[in-house]
Design an enzyme around this catalytic site. Structure first.
Site, mmCIF file in Angstrom:
data_model
loop_
_atom_site.group_PDB
_atom_site.id
_atom_site.type_symbol
_atom_site.label_atom_id
_atom_site.label_comp_id
_atom_site.label_asym_id
_atom_site.label_seq_id
_atom_site.Cartn_x
_atom_site.Cartn_y
_atom_site.Cartn_z
ATOM 1 N N GLU A 275 0.895 -1.028 0.003
ATOM 2 C CA GLU A 275 -0.085 -0.017 0.067
ATOM 3 C C GLU A 275 0.945 1.156 -0.077
ATOM 4 O O GLU A 275 2.024 1.361 0.444
ATOM 5 C CB GLU A 275 -0.683 0.041 1.248
ATOM 6 C CG GLU A 275 -1.757 1.288 1.332
ATOM 7 C CD GLU A 275 -2.457 1.197 2.557
ATOM 8 O OE1 GLU A 275 -3.705 1.779 2.691
ATOM 9 O OE2 GLU A 275 -2.074 0.298 3.618
ATOM 10 N N LYS B 257 -9.767 2.366 -2.248
ATOM 11 C CA LYS B 257 -10.085 1.842 -0.858
ATOM 12 C C LYS B 257 -11.176 2.351 -0.216
ATOM 13 O O LYS B 257 -11.707 3.538 -0.214
ATOM 14 C CB LYS B 257 -8.811 2.267 -0.142
ATOM 15 C CG LYS B 257 -8.747 1.755 1.270
ATOM 16 C CD LYS B 257 -7.572 2.274 2.175
ATOM 17 C CE LYS B 257 -7.549 1.630 3.528
ATOM 18 N NZ LYS B 257 -6.185 2.079 4.343
ATOM 19 N N CYS C 5 -5.621 -2.901 2.634
ATOM 20 C CA CYS C 5 -5.377 -2.629 4.063
ATOM 21 C C CYS C 5 -6.676 -2.862 4.969
ATOM 22 O O CYS C 5 -7.197 -4.094 5.181
ATOM 23 C CB CYS C 5 -4.514 -1.460 4.194
ATOM 24 S SG CYS C 5 -3.565 -1.524 5.827
#
Length: 305
Positions: free
Chosen positions: A79, A145, A179
């Site tokens: 990331e 995300k 994540c």
């Protein structure tokens, strides 16, 4: 090497195959082979990152990627691989035609691979933690995300994504995530049917892919949830994390992992930089789903965005 990668829904693939069967037999035979899911090799790069230094990070990854000798089809970076997990978005964000995207295009083309990793993107005066799926042709897809890490103030700087993205390569379907998304199982939940198909025909995807900057102090959750996602979705899971201290003196001990559809850990690396390639086999996932067809009994659901 010939490539066909469609970051689109599975019903598009089915329609493409159907048309090709009547129009171009040779093309149909090639596509049919491609979508029988031969083996797929994915390479994970676990490394320290240069804090907020894009040029240094891109130079470092160029050297690491160049060092990969074995044949691979997808290379996965952590990331925010060009900056580290920073909230300094005003100074470090990029557009979709700037330095990091150009580097990804050139590197993917030179190495003849797909490169995946997230970076900070500014678009329409908003900032996104965007996972780029770069093809060797220069075409790309991306996933923004969805779950922003409020504990680290990510929600004050970034805009959340609102679409899941499933990329395709060699017939393998990969669900792209970033994540903190890992903590929210519904967002990754395997649908018991794909678009345009009857329930129970086929799972939605084969590999669940996470790129992360997940710190050591919460690493038990990372390791446990990666295994849980593999078991509950009967898929392979790939998690690529970083190592080392970031600019906020937060230590990361890696633990990048590959887990098979039964929850067995195939690969795990702690506290060290590493480059690891693994070849995924069709037989393993097919046999698991055939012997234990739990995915067919999953509850149907709808996510309101």
């Amino acid at each position: 090497m010939q490539w066909l990668s469609l970051p689109l829904s599975n019903d598009f693939t089915l329609k493409l195959l159907k048309r090709s069967a009547t129009a171009k037999p040779n093309l149909f035979a090639f596509l049919q082979y491609l979508y029988t899911m031969p083996s797929l090799t994915i390479t994970l790069i676990q490394t320290n990152l240069h804090w907020e230094n894009r040029t240094a990070n891109l130079d470092m990854f160029s050297k690491k990627i160049e060092s990969i000798q074995e044949k691979t089809e997808v290379i996965v970076l952590p990331e925010m691989f060009s900056t580290g997990f920073t909230m300094n978005v005003e100074a470090l964000s990029e557009g979709m035609n700037d330095q990091t995207l150009q580097w990804m295009k050139k590197t993917a083309a030179d190495k003849r691979v797909i490169i995946a990793g997230s970076i900070i993107i500014e678009e329409d005066k908003k900032y996104f933690n965007r996972l780029i799926w770069m093809l060797p042709t220069g075409e790309y897809g991306y996933y923004d995300k969805r779950h922003l890490f409020a504990y680290g103030n990510e929600h004050t700087k970034f805009t959340a994504g609102n679409k899941r993205v499933i990329a395709s390569v060699k017939g393998w379907k990969l669900n792209l995530q970033v994540c903190y998304d890992l903590r929210f199982p519904v967002w990754a939940r395997q649908s018991p049917f794909s678009a345009g198909e009857e329930p129970g025909v086929t799972p939605e995807y084969d590999v669940l892919l996470y790129v992360a900057n997940w710190p050591q102090q919460r690493i038990y959750a990372w390791k446990s949830l990666l295994v849980a996602r593999a078991i509950e979705n009967q898929c392979y899971v790939v998690g690529v994390n970083r190592v080392g201290n970031d600019g906020n003196n937060v230590y990361h001990n890696g633990n990048s992992m590959i887990i098979d559809p039964t929850g067995e850990i195939v690969y795990q690396k702690e506290n060290e930089e590493d480059i690891f390639s693994y070849t995924f086999q069709k037989e393993r996932i097919v046999q698991t789903r055939k012997k234990f067809p739990f995915w067919k009994d999953a509850d149907s659901f709808h996510i309101n965005l």
